[in-house]
Each structure stands twice: as structure tokens, then as C-alpha cells.
Design a protein around this motif. Structure first.
Motif, PDB file in Angstrom:
ATOM      1  N   ALA A  83      -1.828   9.720 -12.864  1.00  0.00           N
ATOM      2  CA  ALA A  83      -2.133   9.873 -11.441  1.00  0.00           C
ATOM      3  C   ALA A  83      -3.636   9.763 -11.199  1.00  0.00           C
ATOM      4  CB  ALA A  83      -1.613  11.210 -10.925  1.00  0.00           C
ATOM      5  N   GLY A  84      -4.439  10.336 -12.072  1.00  0.00           N
ATOM      6  CA  GLY A  84      -5.887  10.238 -11.924  1.00  0.00           C
ATOM      7  C   GLY A  84      -6.371   8.801 -12.026  1.00  0.00           C
ATOM      8  N   TRP A  85      -5.795   8.055 -12.969  1.00  0.00           N
ATOM      9  CA  TRP A  85      -6.169   6.645 -13.095  1.00  0.00           C
ATOM     10  C   TRP A  85      -5.779   5.875 -11.839  1.00  0.00           C
ATOM     11  CZ3 TRP A  85      -3.881   1.905 -12.890  1.00  0.00           C
ATOM     12  CH2 TRP A  85      -4.580   0.835 -13.439  1.00  0.00           C
ATOM     13  N   LEU A  86      -4.543   6.107 -11.368  1.00  0.00           N
ATOM     14  CA  LEU A  86      -4.078   5.395 -10.184  1.00  0.00           C
ATOM     15  C   LEU A  86      -4.885   5.793  -8.951  1.00  0.00           C
ATOM     16  CD1 LEU A  86      -2.113   3.454  -8.902  1.00  0.00           C
ATOM     17  CD2 LEU A  86      -0.466   5.311  -8.697  1.00  0.00           C
ATOM     18  N   GLU A  87      -5.314   7.034  -8.908  1.00  0.00           N
ATOM     19  CA  GLU A  87      -6.131   7.486  -7.780  1.00  0.00           C
ATOM     20  C   GLU A  87      -7.444   6.725  -7.732  1.00  0.00           C
ATOM     21  OE1 GLU A  87      -8.078  11.685  -6.930  1.00  0.00           O
ATOM     22  OE2 GLU A  87      -5.893  11.748  -6.765  1.00  0.00           O
ATOM     23  N   GLU A  88      -8.044   6.504  -8.898  1.00  0.00           N
ATOM     24  CA  GLU A  88      -9.275   5.713  -8.927  1.00  0.00           C
ATOM     25  C   GLU A  88      -9.018   4.290  -8.446  1.00  0.00           C
ATOM     26  OE1 GLU A  88     -12.462   6.543  -9.589  1.00  0.00           O
ATOM     27  OE2 GLU A  88     -11.703   8.596  -9.540  1.00  0.00           O
ATOM     28  N   GLU A  89      -7.880   3.726  -8.848  1.00  0.00           N
ATOM     29  CA  GLU A  89      -7.533   2.392  -8.381  1.00  0.00           C
ATOM     30  C   GLU A  89      -7.285   2.387  -6.877  1.00  0.00           C
ATOM     31  OE1 GLU A  89      -7.257  -0.652 -10.147  1.00  0.00           O
ATOM     32  OE2 GLU A  89      -8.453   0.574 -11.505  1.00  0.00           O
ATOM     33  N   LEU A  90      -6.649   3.439  -6.406  1.00  0.00           N
ATOM     34  CA  LEU A  90      -6.350   3.539  -4.976  1.00  0.00           C
ATOM     35  C   LEU A  90      -7.626   3.535  -4.151  1.00  0.00           C
ATOM     36  CD1 LEU A  90      -4.223   4.135  -2.714  1.00  0.00           C
ATOM     37  CD2 LEU A  90      -4.631   6.549  -3.148  1.00  0.00           C
ATOM     38  N   LEU A  91      -8.649   4.198  -4.667  1.00  0.00           N
ATOM     39  CA  LEU A  91      -9.897   4.291  -3.922  1.00  0.00           C
ATOM     40  C   LEU A  91     -10.648   2.960  -3.862  1.00  0.00           C
ATOM     41  CD1 LEU A  91     -11.134   7.756  -5.199  1.00  0.00           C
ATOM     42  CD2 LEU A  91      -9.920   7.210  -3.099  1.00  0.00           C
ATOM     43  N   GLU A  92     -10.203   1.981  -4.655  1.00  0.00           N
ATOM     44  CA  GLU A  92     -10.796   0.651  -4.596  1.00  0.00           C
ATOM     45  C   GLU A  92     -10.173  -0.192  -3.487  1.00  0.00           C
ATOM     46  OE1 GLU A  92     -13.322  -0.392  -6.313  1.00  0.00           O
ATOM     47  OE2 GLU A  92     -13.517   1.327  -7.639  1.00  0.00           O
ATOM     48  N   LEU A  93      -9.028   0.260  -2.949  1.00  0.00           N
ATOM     49  CA  LEU A  93      -8.368  -0.509  -1.896  1.00  0.00           C
ATOM     50  C   LEU A  93      -9.160  -0.424  -0.603  1.00  0.00           C
ATOM     51  CD1 LEU A  93      -4.655   0.605  -2.466  1.00  0.00           C
ATOM     52  CD2 LEU A  93      -5.783  -1.441  -3.343  1.00  0.00           C
ATOM     53  N   SER A  94      -8.893  -1.347   0.270  1.00  0.00           N
ATOM     54  CA  SER A  94      -9.560  -1.317   1.569  1.00  0.00           C
ATOM     55  C   SER A  94      -8.603  -1.821   2.632  1.00  0.00           C
ATOM     56  CB  SER A  94     -10.825  -2.186   1.554  1.00  0.00           C
ATOM     57  OG  SER A  94     -10.489  -3.532   1.263  1.00  0.00           O
ATOM     58  N   GLY A  95      -8.960  -1.584   3.875  1.00  0.00           N
ATOM     59  CA  GLY A  95      -8.197  -2.125   4.980  1.00  0.00           C
ATOM     60  C   GLY A  95      -6.798  -1.556   5.087  1.00  0.00           C
ATOM     61  N   GLY A 116       0.818  -1.215   0.000  1.00  0.00           N
ATOM     62  CA  GLY A 116       0.000   0.000   0.000  1.00  0.00           C
ATOM     63  C   GLY A 116       0.846   1.256   0.000  1.00  0.00           C
ATOM     64  N   ALA A 117       1.922   1.252   0.772  1.00  0.00           N
ATOM     65  CA  ALA A 117       2.807   2.419   0.813  1.00  0.00           C
ATOM     66  C   ALA A 117       3.485   2.648  -0.537  1.00  0.00           C
ATOM     67  CB  ALA A 117       3.859   2.239   1.910  1.00  0.00           C
ATOM     68  N   TRP A 118       3.867   1.569  -1.222  1.00  0.00           N
ATOM     69  CA  TRP A 118       4.465   1.715  -2.554  1.00  0.00           C
ATOM     70  C   TRP A 118       3.458   2.341  -3.526  1.00  0.00           C
ATOM     71  CZ3 TRP A 118       9.273   1.869  -3.925  1.00  0.00           C
ATOM     72  CH2 TRP A 118      10.241   1.142  -3.224  1.00  0.00           C
ATOM     73  N   ILE A 119       2.204   1.936  -3.434  1.00  0.00           N
ATOM     74  CA  ILE A 119       1.177   2.507  -4.315  1.00  0.00           C
ATOM     75  C   ILE A 119       1.016   3.999  -4.022  1.00  0.00           C
ATOM     76  CG2 ILE A 119      -1.288   2.475  -4.876  1.00  0.00           C
ATOM     77  CD1 ILE A 119      -1.212  -0.561  -4.306  1.00  0.00           C
ATOM     78  N   GLY A 120       0.987   4.357  -2.734  1.00  0.00           N
ATOM     79  CA  GLY A 120       0.903   5.777  -2.385  1.00  0.00           C
ATOM     80  C   GLY A 120       2.098   6.560  -2.887  1.00  0.00           C
ATOM     81  N   ALA A 121       3.302   5.983  -2.757  1.00  0.00           N
ATOM     82  CA  ALA A 121       4.512   6.654  -3.241  1.00  0.00           C
ATOM     83  C   ALA A 121       4.482   6.807  -4.757  1.00  0.00           C
ATOM     84  CB  ALA A 121       5.748   5.863  -2.813  1.00  0.00           C
ATOM     85  N   MET A 122       3.934   5.807  -5.454  1.00  0.00           N
ATOM     86  CA  MET A 122       3.834   5.898  -6.913  1.00  0.00           C
ATOM     87  C   MET A 122       2.899   7.033  -7.322  1.00  0.00           C
ATOM     88  SD  MET A 122       2.758   2.921  -9.631  1.00  0.00           S
ATOM     89  CE  MET A 122       3.808   1.735  -8.809  1.00  0.00           C
TER      90      MET A 122
END
Length: 202
Positions: free
Chosen positions: A139-151, A120-126
Motif C-alpha cells: 500500500a505504501g508503494w502504491l500510495e507513492e505511485e498514486l501521488l504521481e498521478l495528475s488530473g 483512477g478509481a480502480w487504483i484507489g480501490a486497489m
């Protein structure tokens, strides 16, 4: 696995001139395949319209035969375009060329100290790296993917973003608060409940 591959594949075609300098033999293969694909694509429209407009006996059969030939040519063009892209992809894999967007993100991540300690931290750093390198679409695409994460992954990603760049962190929170969908609102509410320590002043 999280990097937006569509953008990487799209930007791969711009590596052709670089390949001409670093590996001329590979570039000749790429250029030949690309030229053959472009030739087939250029032939198809005039060939088909000539068959339609030409005053020939048995015109229906002629048009049918030409249409079939055009389909074959289009299939060959697609296959050769894919083969040309494969040449570029293989050249990138053996480091004969670089994909600028990918290299920019990789360089930013390589310079991080300390390194992220979870997926998760690597995804945030990316995500932060993409903002810093002006890759806003990615970044916008990755942000949408990030919002699908949980926990835990979501917590680690948000915490890393907050530690690396306050502007990116607040931009994300502002987008969440403006979005009217229930999914994003629920994520916003869960983030508001996270007891994150205040970042130290830089």
C-alpha cells in the motif's frame, strides 16, 4: 500495471509447497532447478578459497582458472533460479497455485459493488484493498505511485478512496500534510481545492 510486482515476485517463492500438492510434476521441475542452483551457490565459496589457500605450483593460473569456473557456476545458478521462478510464475498463470497477496486484493475488488468506473478509481480501490488485507508495504508503494498521478485520474482515485474507506482517506491526507516536499505539498493543496461531497453516514 499498477500492482507492485516486486512484492508479487518476492511472495511467489512461497507458492512452492502449494505447487507440490496441486501439480507434483511441475513441482519436481521447480525443485530440481532450485536444488541445482543452490548446489552451485554452495560450491563457489569453498572452491575459490581452496584455490587461494592450496600450496600449488603456478598458483596464479590455478586461481584464475578457478575464479573463471566460479563465475560460470554463478551464472548457471542465476539462470536456474530464474528458470525455477518461471515454473512458479507459469503455475500461477494457469491457476495451479495462487499468490496470496494478489488473490487477497483480487477478491476484495471482485466483491465491490458498484465496480469502479475509471482507471483512477480502480487504483484507489486497489489501495483500499491493500489496507484492508494488511498489505501495508504494498500500500505504501502504491500510495507513492498514486501521488504521481495528475488530473482526472488523481481525482477519481481520491474520490474512490474517500467513498470506500474514510480512515484510509484521512491517513493519506495526514501523510500529505506532514510531508515537507514541495511536490507532495502541491498535491495536498490541489486536493484541498477539490469540492468533494461529504460521504453519507454508514
Amino acid at each position: 500495471m499498477t500492482y507492485p510486482l516486486d512484492w508479487a515476485i518476492t511472495s511467489l517463492r512461497y507458492a512452492g509447497p502449494h505447487l507440490a500438492v496441486t501439480a507434483p510434476v511441475l513441482y519436481q521441475d521447480y525443485d530440481r532447478l532450485k536444488a541445482e542452483a543452490e548446489l552451485r551457490l554452495a560450491i563457489v565459496p569453498p572452491l575459490f578459497f581452496m584455490s587461494v589457500l592450496a600450496p600449488l605450483n603456478g598458483k596464479l593460473w590455478v586461481v584464475s582458472a578457478v575464479a573463471l569456473a566460479c563465475i560460470v557456476l554463478l551464472g548457471q545458478a542465476v539462470a536456474q533460479t530464474r528458470a525455477a521462478n518461471n515454473v512458479l510464475a507459469n503455475a500461477a498463470y494457469i491457476e495451479q497455485v495462487t499468490i496470496p497477496a494478489v488473490k487477497a486484493v483480487a477478491d476484495y475488488l471482485a466483491a465491490l459493488h458498484p465496480k469502479p468506473n475509471s482507471d483512477g478509481a480502480w487504483i484507489g480501490a486497489m489501495l483500499v484493498a491493500m489496507h484492508h488485507r494488511a498489505l501495508f508495504d504494498e500500500a505504501g508503494w502504491l500510495e507513492e505511485e498514486l501521488l504521481e498521478l495528475s488530473g482526472t485520474m488523481l481525482f477519481d482515485a481520491i474520490t474512490c478512496i474517500r467513498e470506500l474507506d474514510q480512515d484510509v482517506y484521512h491517513l493519506m491526507l495526514s501523510r500529505l500534510s506532514r510531508d515537507g516536499s514541495g511536490r507532495l505539498q502541491a498535491i495536498h493543496d490541489s486536493l484541498a481545492k477539490l469540492d468533494l461531497p461529504e460521504p453519507s453516514d454508514l
